[in-house]
Design an enzyme around this catalytic site. Structure first.
Site, mmCIF file in Angstrom:
data_model
loop_
_atom_site.group_PDB
_atom_site.id
_atom_site.type_symbol
_atom_site.label_atom_id
_atom_site.label_comp_id
_atom_site.label_asym_id
_atom_site.label_seq_id
_atom_site.Cartn_x
_atom_site.Cartn_y
_atom_site.Cartn_z
ATOM 1 N N SER A 236 0.817 -1.219 0.000
ATOM 2 C CA SER A 236 0.000 0.000 0.000
ATOM 3 C C SER A 236 0.849 1.267 0.000
ATOM 4 C CB SER A 236 -0.941 0.001 1.211
ATOM 5 O OG SER A 236 -0.207 -0.160 2.413
ATOM 6 N N ASP B 227 -2.822 6.058 12.336
ATOM 7 C CA ASP B 227 -2.035 5.359 11.320
ATOM 8 C C ASP B 227 -0.712 6.110 11.135
ATOM 9 O OD1 ASP B 227 -0.871 4.285 9.064
ATOM 10 O OD2 ASP B 227 -2.700 4.254 7.865
ATOM 11 N N HIS C 239 1.159 4.935 6.854
ATOM 12 C CA HIS C 239 0.877 5.540 5.558
ATOM 13 C C HIS C 239 1.049 7.059 5.616
ATOM 14 C CE1 HIS C 239 -1.286 1.629 5.499
ATOM 15 N NE2 HIS C 239 -0.817 1.612 4.256
#
Length: 425
Positions: A159, A404, A407
């Site tokens: 990702s 998070d 990311h």
């Protein structure tokens, strides 16, 4: 390593100039022998030949001179072969706006659209990476598309690699007429097409590069993931006929101390695997990838790149914020030179260096780890989604469990990765 033009003065040969000449000669010898093309020197394969020149320059100022204070006119134009991209600092520049936003680019996932998801601060979008001794050119969408004319570019990985792919697409799509571009999103393979240029910018999902039981239907529990460390053909058949291949794989390997590794086929209910330490399993998997590249890729037709690990920021004590909660309240980059946290595994960096160093096909290593280490402020934090849904107010109020810090918001740090990438192209 850098070669820097030093100012000369009448009637006197300065020590920095002499040291620069020595450094230049040393570089020519190294360049002759070097097989792998690097976008920057790396932390595990760094050439220290120019240390004497830096020391000499500092000595001319009584030991007080700083690399950070080098005047812009003294810097070289960016040269991917000699500019050490890992040495530098983040400079705040509000006057230069990002080339896109998460509202203007229609191709961004909600996961990385931090402003759209309610992030109140915006400073993280205005920091520019400034190498110590060279000038990094700004991303030029026209140049990028000219380089891609009639070609395919494929990002392969997890990702984070998908984020870099989306960044690249958003950096170029705004100058393409609406009827001359298209996007086809797939569960595994997605393709952005610039019709006027007969070019594609693609992404292929393969978080481990090698085959696993968590490639498509993701296994949430890392302890139940099984990797076929010697098998890559199922994925790699989709990587053929590409002009620019850009790989990454890291964070999925770090989800546990042990990796369930399997040789051969998934049989007998996926039994018969062996638990290996993560760096050991990573080496086996990366060797499988390297063998495929060496046996399959024609370097005259395909250029291969590898992006180093993207750091995570989970422990604020590592950047001297004892009261922090992961990366949740960070609004500025870390200032300490050479900051290195537990979110970047030097054992993995060593494996990458050793495996790529033995390959026959030239690999361009994009060493983005050190510059990204400073950016504790640029993660998606609680301004993201989970399970396809935006975080609730209750979840946002609990950053310890929901922030998070893996990311990156877009626009953001991956734009700098692509800035470096394009500079090398």
């Amino acid at each position: 390593m850098m070669i820097t033009m030093m100012k000369s003065y009448r009637g006197k040969l300065h020590l920095p100039m002499l040291a620069g000449v020595v450094c230049a000669l040393a570089f020519l010898v190294l360049l002759y022998n070097e097989r792998i093309s690097f976008l920057s020197s790396t932390s595990f394969m760094r050439f220290n030949t120019c240390a004497a020149r830096r020391a000499a320059r500092d000595a001319t100022d009584g030991g007080r001179a700083k690399i950070d204070d080098m005047e812009e006119e003294d810097k070289l134009e960016y040269d991917a072969d000699i500019c050490d991209i890992t040495e530098g600092r983040w400079v705040y520049n509000r006057s230069i706006k990002p080339l896109y936003s998460d509202r203007s680019c229609p191709y961004l996932d909600r996961q990385v659209s931090c402003v759209k998801n309610g992030r109140p601060d915006s400073d993280y979008r205005y920091w520019q990476w400034q190498p110590d001794e060279c000038s990094l050119p700004r991303f030029d969408p026209n140049r990028a598309l000219r380089k891609l004319k009639g070609k395919r570019m494929l990002f392969v990985g997890d990702s984070l690699q998908r984020g870099q792919w989306q960044s690249f697409v958003c950096l170029v799509e705004s100058i393409i007429p609406k009827d001359q571009k298209s996007m086809k999103r797939g569960r595994v393979h997605s393709v952005f097409r610039a019709k006027e240029y007969n070019a594609t910018i693609e992404f292929y999902w393969a978080p481990f590069l090698v085959e696993s039981n968590s490639d498509i239907r993701i296994v949430g529990d890392p302890r139940k993931r099984i990797l076929k460390v010697d098998s890559i053909a199922k994925h790699a058949k989709n990587w053929l006929g590409v002009d620019f291949l850009l790989f990454n794989t890291y964070v999925w390997w770090m989800s546990g101390l042990k990796i369930n590794s399997l040789w051969g086929s998934f049989a007998n209910g996926e039994e018969g695997y062996e638990e290996l330490d993560a760096p050991v399993a990573y080496r086996l998997g990366l060797k499988t990838w390297a063998n495929w590249v060496d046996s399959t890729i024609d370097p005259n037709k395909t250029r291969v790149f590898f992006t180093t690990m993207s750091p995570t920021h989970m422990r604020p004590v590592e950047w001297n914020n004892k009261d922090g909660i992961k990366c949740s309240n960070e609004t500025r980059p870390v200032k300490k030179r050479g900051h290195w946290g537990s979110g970047s595994d030097k054992r993995i960096m060593k494996v990458v260096g050793e495996v790529i160093g033995k390959m026959k096909v030239p690999i361009t290593l994009l060493n983005v780890t050190q510059l990204s280490e400073y950016r504790v402020d640029a993660h998606t934090k609680v301004y993201t989604e989970t399970g396809g849904k935006l975080l609730t107010d209750e979840q946002k109020a609990d950053p310890l469990h929901h922030a998070d810090c893996i990311h990156w918001c877009l626009p953001g740090v991956p734009d700098t990765w692509n800035q470096i990438f394009l500079a090398h192209l």
